[in-house]
Scaffold this active site. Structure first.
Site, PDB file in Angstrom:
ATOM      1  N   GLY A 166       0.865  -1.281  -0.079  1.00  0.00           N
ATOM      2  CA  GLY A 166       0.073   0.305   0.112  1.00  0.00           C
ATOM      3  C   GLY A 166       1.018   1.264   0.100  1.00  0.00           C
ATOM      4  CG  ASP A 168       3.833   7.417   2.103  1.00  0.00           C
ATOM      5  OD1 ASP A 168       4.719   6.536   1.882  1.00  0.00           O
ATOM      6  OD2 ASP A 168       3.970   8.369   1.466  1.00  0.00           O
TER       7      ASP A 168
END
Ligand SMILES: Nc1ncnc2c1ncn2[C@@H]1O[C@H](COP(=O)(O)OP(=O)(O)OP(=O)(O)O)[C@@H](O)[C@H]1O
Ligand SMILES: CCCCCCCCCCCCC/C=C/[C@@H](O)[C@H](CO)NC(C)=O
Ligand SMILES: [Ca+2]
Length: 515
Positions: A166, A168
């Site tokens: 994914g 941050d």
């Protein structure tokens, strides 16, 4: 030493197959027995031989711009015993690479970035993990905080690392789960801003599949799922500073990349409503926020990071095996041993700055990303126990644009009279509004006026608060207390490697190791 042995002996059995290819053992992904393919048997005198035996070495091939790829070389010979000996010896050498993970816990956010997380993991990463004999438990998240909550429940100690697929925000979730779990298991109260936190030795690997992927880009040098998977497989380790953020005596969040108030806080707040736009939402909200040109009044108090050997404007970038990070860590440890954390901080003076700011950014790393390859603070260090505090004071729209554009070219973005940058180990921020609130001088009319100005972007007045953007998540409080914890956690990465490739594509460091 073992590199030399590997190279010279291998040439004996296969000088045709792999010409001039130097592969350190540490960058071999896997070794497999191979069925010798007849199509491959077109090499002169060997063609006449009855039966050939072969094994294949899968290894890291370094391409341009820090990109890594998986390459393979097949070695063959007529002597079955010799071939088996080689395969066995190489497998034993790989077994001796103790920093390599064997079992990983993987969290996939199917909705991050362009919603490609699941596909990226299944098509690009899982086959590499399986080739490297890494076993995995995979969790596809079903809601926000799924990964974080899960990390408080599972037996994390049976894993050699946790991987997040994914952006941050997803990384932040996993980091909060892991650090939080470590503190809970050690009886440390995260709400105490002065607590000495317990280091987390379970490494996190980031497979970038988000919108900004700044943490991956700043620690690897590229945002590329295959490159990141290979860094995980070879067992790289990069320590990372983590900032804790508190409001009074309440823990809010940890941050490793950007803690931004004003410009980046406003972008984030606006962009959250446009998640459906995907990564484009940041461009849209960025443009809108730039036009609104809001500035905010407040007070910052900070303690300079005197232990560090660098400064934000020294142009010394943090690179693999960074000397500044190593020295700063040592220095900090010595200071803490001598004085004790609390005493030292109590004694040191705080610098105080009041003003009107378009942006207040505190970064623990350069925050380089594809949008800004040198980042918000190009000389910030990943593991030196400090953050760079960047203050952009009220200036004209044109000047602010000049400042922003410098993030994308080679010019110094700190070389403006309205920009200041400090290397700090802790800081506090209070907005004018909360100061006024605390002293009870704010009346209802002023509050309403604040709301009015928020709704009319053409007005640049400073009565409303902005929001803190903490690694891409909003914080509820504007008044915060921030402290950098040196090397609190570790990533499956090695920092950005110096780009000095020879013609054959070998990095300088592997050549030095071979000599
Ligand atoms: N299944 C899920 N459904 C909804 N939200 C999720 C789910 N799994 C994780 N999340 C949340 O989605 C948020 C954003 O995810 P992520 O960081 O992966 O993508 P991004 O915001 O597009 O990228 P970046 O953070 O790099 O800008 C995270 O904060 C995470 O908590
Ligand atoms: C007119 C040209 C303007 C160019 C401006 C370029 C500046 C880009 C700098 C981006 C830095 C992003 C720092 C990273 C923050 C992340 O934590 C966060 C979550 O992913 N991303 C954002 C955008 O807040
Ligand atoms: Ca740092």
């Amino acid at each position: 030493m073992d590199y030399v042995l590997w190279l010279k002996t291998i040439q004996k059995i296969s000088s045709y197959a792999l010409e001039n290819c130097f592969v350190p053992i540490s960058e071999i992904i896997a070794v497999e027995e191979t069925e010798f393919n007849k199509k491959q048997r077109n090499i002169g005198r060997w063609q006449k031989m009855a039966k050939l035996h072969a094994f294949t070495v899968h290894y890291v091939k370094k391409a341009r711009n820090h990109r890594w790829r998986c390459s393979a070389a097949t070695f063959w010979c007529v002597d079955e015993h010799l071939c088996n000996q080689w395969t066995q010896a190489l497998k034993e050498l790989l077994e001796m690479q103790k920093s390599r993970p064997k079992q990983l816990l993987v969290y996939i956010n199917p909705f991050g970035g362009k919603r490609q997380g699941k596909r990226i993991y299944e098509q690009k990463v899982a086959p590499l993990f399986s080739l490297a004999s890494i076993s995995t438990d995979v969790v596809v998240t079903e809601h926000a905080n799924h990964a974080k909550d899960n990390l408080f429940e599972v037996n994390i100690y049976k894993y050699d690392g946790v991987v997040c697929v994914g952006g941050d925000g997803m990384f932040s979730e996993v980091m909060h789960g892991l650090i939080g779990r470590m503190q809970k298991d050690s009886g440390i109260d995260q709400n105490n801003p002065k607590a000495s936190l317990v280091q987390c030795n379970i490494r996190i690997g980031i497979i970038p599949a988000g919108s900004t992927d700044c943490i991956c880009y700043s620690t690897v040098g590229i945002s590329d799922p295959v490159t990141s998977a290979l860094h995980i497989i070879v067992g790289d380790c990069q320590p990372l500073d983590v900032s804790s953020v508190h409001h009074n005596d309440t823990f809010l969040k940890y941050s490793v990349s950007l803690l931004g108030y004003g410009f980046y806080g406003d972008i984030l707040k606006d962009s959250e409503k446009k998640r459906w736009m995907g990564p484009m939402r940041y461009d849209y909200s960025g443009f809108k926020t730039f036009l609104s040109h809001h500035y905010y009044e407040g007070t910052i108090a900070y303690q300079p990071a005197k232990h560090t050997h660098g400064s934000p404007r020294d142009k010394v970038s943090c690179r693999t095996g960074c000397y500044i990070c190593k020295q700063s860590e040592k220095q900090l440890a010595e200071q803490n041993k001598e004085h004790g954390l609390k005493k030292e901080e109590g004694e040191e003076e705080w610098k105080v700055i009041k003003g009107k700011f378009l942006a207040i950014n505190a970064v623990n790393m350069s925050c380089a990303c594809p949008r800004s390859p040198k980042g918000l603070s190009p000389a910030a260090h990943l593991a030196d126990g400090s953050a760079d505090l960047i203050l952009v004071r009220k200036c004209s729209r044109f000047d602010f644009l000049r400042y922003l554009v410098r993030h994308t070219n080679q010019d110094d973005q700190f070389d403006f009279p309205f920009v200041d940058v400090y290397r700090v180990k802790c800081f506090q921020f209070t907005s004018k509004l909360s100061e006024d609130n605390e002293s009870n001088v704010m009346d209802v009319g002023k509050k309403r006026f604040g709301q009015f100005c928020r709704d009319h972007p053409a007005c640049c007045c400073n009565i409303v608060n902005s929001t803190w953007n903490c690694d891409g998540e909003t914080l509820d409080s504007s008044a915060i207390e921030v402290r950098v914890h040196c090397q609190l956690m570790k990533l499956f990465a090695r920092g950005i490697e110096e780009d000095c490739k020879d013609e054959a594509g070998h990095s300088q460091s592997s050549i030095e190791q071979l000599l």
